[in-house]
Enzyme design. Sequence first.
Site, mmCIF file in Angstrom:
data_model
loop_
_atom_site.group_PDB
_atom_site.id
_atom_site.type_symbol
_atom_site.label_atom_id
_atom_site.label_comp_id
_atom_site.label_asym_id
_atom_site.label_seq_id
_atom_site.Cartn_x
_atom_site.Cartn_y
_atom_site.Cartn_z
ATOM 1 N NE ARG A 131 7.368 14.131 -16.492
ATOM 2 C CZ ARG A 131 8.571 14.493 -16.293
ATOM 3 N NH1 ARG A 131 9.033 13.984 -14.877
ATOM 4 N NH2 ARG A 131 9.464 15.292 -16.706
ATOM 5 C CG HIS A 144 13.447 14.189 -19.407
ATOM 6 N ND1 HIS A 144 12.792 13.759 -18.976
ATOM 7 C CD2 HIS A 144 14.847 14.052 -19.002
ATOM 8 C CE1 HIS A 144 13.138 13.368 -17.630
ATOM 9 N NE2 HIS A 144 14.363 13.724 -17.661
ATOM 10 C CD GLU A 163 11.928 13.327 -13.030
ATOM 11 O OE1 GLU A 163 13.076 12.926 -12.254
ATOM 12 O OE2 GLU A 163 11.835 13.876 -14.036
HETATM 13 C C1 BGC Z 1 15.787 13.752 -14.345
HETATM 14 C C2 BGC Z 1 15.639 12.160 -14.465
HETATM 15 C C3 BGC Z 1 16.526 11.742 -13.572
HETATM 16 C C4 BGC Z 1 16.332 11.761 -11.881
HETATM 17 C C5 BGC Z 1 17.336 11.214 -11.164
HETATM 18 C C6 BGC Z 1 15.824 13.995 -12.667
HETATM 19 O O1 BGC Z 1 16.552 15.356 -12.807
HETATM 20 O O2 BGC Z 1 14.762 14.245 -14.678
HETATM 21 O O3 BGC Z 1 15.913 11.914 -15.895
HETATM 22 O O4 BGC Z 1 16.719 9.932 -13.704
HETATM 23 O O5 BGC Z 1 16.364 13.199 -11.783
HETATM 24 O O6 BGC Z 1 18.612 11.443 -11.279
#
Ligand code: BGC
Length: 471
Positions: free
Chosen positions: A73, A118, A373
């Site tokens: 991603r 992003h 994520e």
């Molecule tokens: C974001 C990432 C970040 C992760 C950890 C998410 O809110 O999309 O860019 O690294 O959180 O904080």
Amino acid sequence: MPVIILGGGGDYEINLAGGWDADDKGPSIWDTFCHEGGRLVLEGQSGDVTCNSYELWEEDLRCIRQLGLTHYRLSLSWSRLLPEGTTRHVNQKGLRYYNKVINDLLASDVLPMVTLYHFDLPQALQDQGGWKSPEMAAIFDSYARFCFETFGDRVKLWITLNEPYVCAKLGHEDGIFAPGVKEPGIAAYLVGHNMLRGHARAWHSYNVLYRAKQGGSVSLAINSDWAEPLDPASPDDTAATERYLAFTLGWFAWPLFVTGDYPEVMRSSIEVRSKELGYQEGSRLPRFSKDEPSLLGTADFFALNYYTSRRVKPGEGCPGVLGLKSDQDAEGVVDPSWPVCGVSWLAVVPDGLRKLLMYVKDTFNNPAIYITENGFSQMGPVDMEDVQRCGFYHDIIQEVARALREDGVDVRGYFAWSLLDNFEWADGFSVRFGLFHVDFSRPERPRTPYRSGREYAGIISKYRSQTRANN
Ligand code: BGC
């Protein structure tokens, strides 16, 4: 044993990837925030160079291949492609760069999932009002079309916006993320609304203009904690939990998956609070116009970012204060049995993901889900033998497998966050999420796998052989 696809989160242009003004790139709001934001980023650090993926892409590719990722991603930087935010001016070198990245991934048998936005709005668009401006929906749509047109022959998985909640709340309510706006109780709702409108337009554009010939899928990445009542027997805690989830997950998922509008409890809580505070300038939570493309059904899959969990009770109130917190009237606390890893907000609760997946299944009509994520951070002295993080990845992937196998959740993929240590927004370089360590003190930014990187590679190779065996 069911098999899910395993990816890694790109740091690529996510959390800024260096080359902040290279080759005609325009500034983004994060460049401005770091350079002029009143030093809100830890120790005045910036994303100017970070892991320098702009120059070191081949190194990133090497790491991706070393892990054996099936999917990767990555996020495009809007102002690297369109320095002023519109297609009037295209940065050809930026275009070449992303074409190379996408082609290299495909040549390595890694499928790209591409995020259009992003957190890093072109500064030129912020100067025209940014996401608070209703015009942004059409401007975003035009950028999205440009990307579909340019890369869509090869990219089949798209995320329009990453975590609109974070952009709205941290960027426009708390002011701790770019663009650093602090207008509690007003701006976040407006920003969230325009982001949703922009997403809907982009999805409809894809649907009408590109889907038939490109055959891809488009969604929006929504972040949410898992939340459960502090005291499960307490009706007040239960109601507070409902509000907690409505104001995070529901805010963006309800319009897409359930009704085309915000959750009712969100609307009513805001109306009640407005009345109590004598706020008379109309609803603070805008309404979607019937003349615009509808939101319902504008997600081809559910893209979920999960990091942590909370136990919830009614808020201790911010009496007399306009703000999201007082509208939500719910407070999340960390259970003392949950370890907190690295950064203070990250209580590690792997089974919270399984519960959240069930909740998404039940609430949003059993969608196909990508966990876009999820990760574990380190703070303080670097620990290359990061056994805790290894344990975390084993546990969480077990939970995902259980959700798939035992709960019947339609999980399609899991993306570990993140490939490399990088610039962790307002926390600068103090927080490290990488599967690869990056030495930021050296110009070559050497990447070295943590033990967790090696073990993640092992997990992927195990799942790959199972896929082969199942076929
Ligand atoms: C974001 C990432 C970040 C992760 C950890 C998410 O809110 O999309 O860019 O690294 O959180 O904080």
